[in-house]
Design an enzyme around this catalytic site. Sequence first.
Site, PDB file in Angstrom:
ATOM      1  N   CYS A 142       0.814  -1.224   0.000  1.00 42.97           N
ATOM      2  CA  CYS A 142       0.000   0.000   0.000  1.00 42.97           C
ATOM      3  C   CYS A 142       0.847   1.273   0.000  1.00 42.97           C
ATOM      4  O   CYS A 142       0.328   2.367  -0.205  1.00 42.97           O
ATOM      5  CB  CYS A 142      -0.953  -0.006   1.185  1.00 42.97           C
TER       6      CYS A 142
ATOM      7  N   HIS B 107      -3.407   7.083   2.104  1.00 43.50           N
ATOM      8  CA  HIS B 107      -3.799   5.776   1.580  1.00 43.50           C
ATOM      9  C   HIS B 107      -5.184   5.443   2.133  1.00 43.50           C
ATOM     10  O   HIS B 107      -5.420   5.547   3.341  1.00 43.50           O
ATOM     11  CB  HIS B 107      -2.753   4.736   2.020  1.00 43.50           C
TER      12      HIS B 107
ATOM     13  N   ASN C  40     -10.132  -0.476  -0.182  1.00 49.59           N
ATOM     14  CA  ASN C  40      -8.670  -0.350  -0.221  1.00 49.59           C
ATOM     15  C   ASN C  40      -8.150  -1.036  -1.487  1.00 49.59           C
ATOM     16  O   ASN C  40      -8.165  -2.261  -1.574  1.00 49.59           O
ATOM     17  CB  ASN C  40      -8.111  -1.007   1.056  1.00 49.59           C
TER      18      ASN C  40
END
Length: 332
Positions: free
Chosen positions: A116, A258, A288
């Site tokens: 990520c 993020h 996500n």
Amino acid sequence: MNFKQIGVSFKGSGSYVPNQILTNSKISNKVDTSDEWIKSRTGISQRRISGLEESVTQMGYKAAMSAIQMTKWDIETIDLIVLATSTPNDLFGSAPGIQAKLGANNAVAFDLTAACSGFLFALITASQFLKGGTYKRAIVIGADQMSSYVDWNDRRSCILFGDGAGAIAIEATNEFDNLIGFNMRTDGRKGSFLNLPSNKKKDSIIDNIEFSSGGFSPIQMNGQEVYKFAVREVPLIIQDLFKKVNYNSDKVDWLLLHQANQRILDSVGDKLKFSKGKILSNLQNYGNTSAGTIPLMMDEAIRKKTIKQNDIIATSGFGAGLSWGAALIKWG
Ligand code: UT7
């Protein structure tokens, strides 16, 4: 090629998400969860899932092409393509496939893996080639097909993830540097909190020569530990960056984290004293998407004219590795 350059400028953005929509209520038909639980604990309402014909190469290509169209660059002038992904459709690298689809025949293209944090690390990596004078034009892509590696029977993780891609076009300049500063960190000692490990199936080639056959187990996550890590470390790394470049939250227009969990975004925003209106969020719609979240959010905000020319953006990626980082950007 060797230009005297001092910095990078941000020239274009693009993104792509698959059409298939998986809502919370549909997930609740598969595992013991509910729309109410997922929304209140994560802020996510739905996520996109790639169709059978889709891949990181295909999503990354669409995002990159859209960014290039914003720049109006001649594709032959692109020098570098860096693809951040942890879910390549070819383990030898998916970036050259994107290069081929784009027809960017003069570029060098390679993958970079940092989960990520991948897009942020890729942006910083590409920027070094530009600032060093080696290359002039680069495309940085974040793309992940998490649906292929999620354990769809694990309610503690499957609710979080989705598929998508985003891309940013950057150019070397000798007039200013719009990548104002950055920080990067990893701590491999805590790597077991979030993994997508190889599944190590023992097999033998011949006689006593054994080998592990290829393949991966689904994502394994200790959600609480990752959560604690994020809300502790992300404010610190951003504060440290502010100190280095003599900035503070008041001088920053947008906090672009993020997109992992709305509670993480809110907690980091609170600690850094960002008002709610400055915290960019679209995870309600996409969940996500790993390396995809930051450029996907950036592109959406740029196209809606939320982020405008010369706006200052504090961005941070964090996740598996464990890895985390921050960058301060002036858009334009
Ligand atoms: O890019 C980085 C990727 N990872 C992350 O960002 C993960 C960060 N962590 C998180 O976002 C949160 O930890 C989660 C959303 C994954 C979980 O939220 P939480 O508030 O930390 O829940 P928890 O793990 O503490 O579980 C609380 C309860 C448990 O029940 P008991 O033991 O208290 O009876 C879980 O079994 O909630 C239960 N639970 C669920 N219930 C309904 C866990 N997942 C679910 C679910 N639906 N999907």
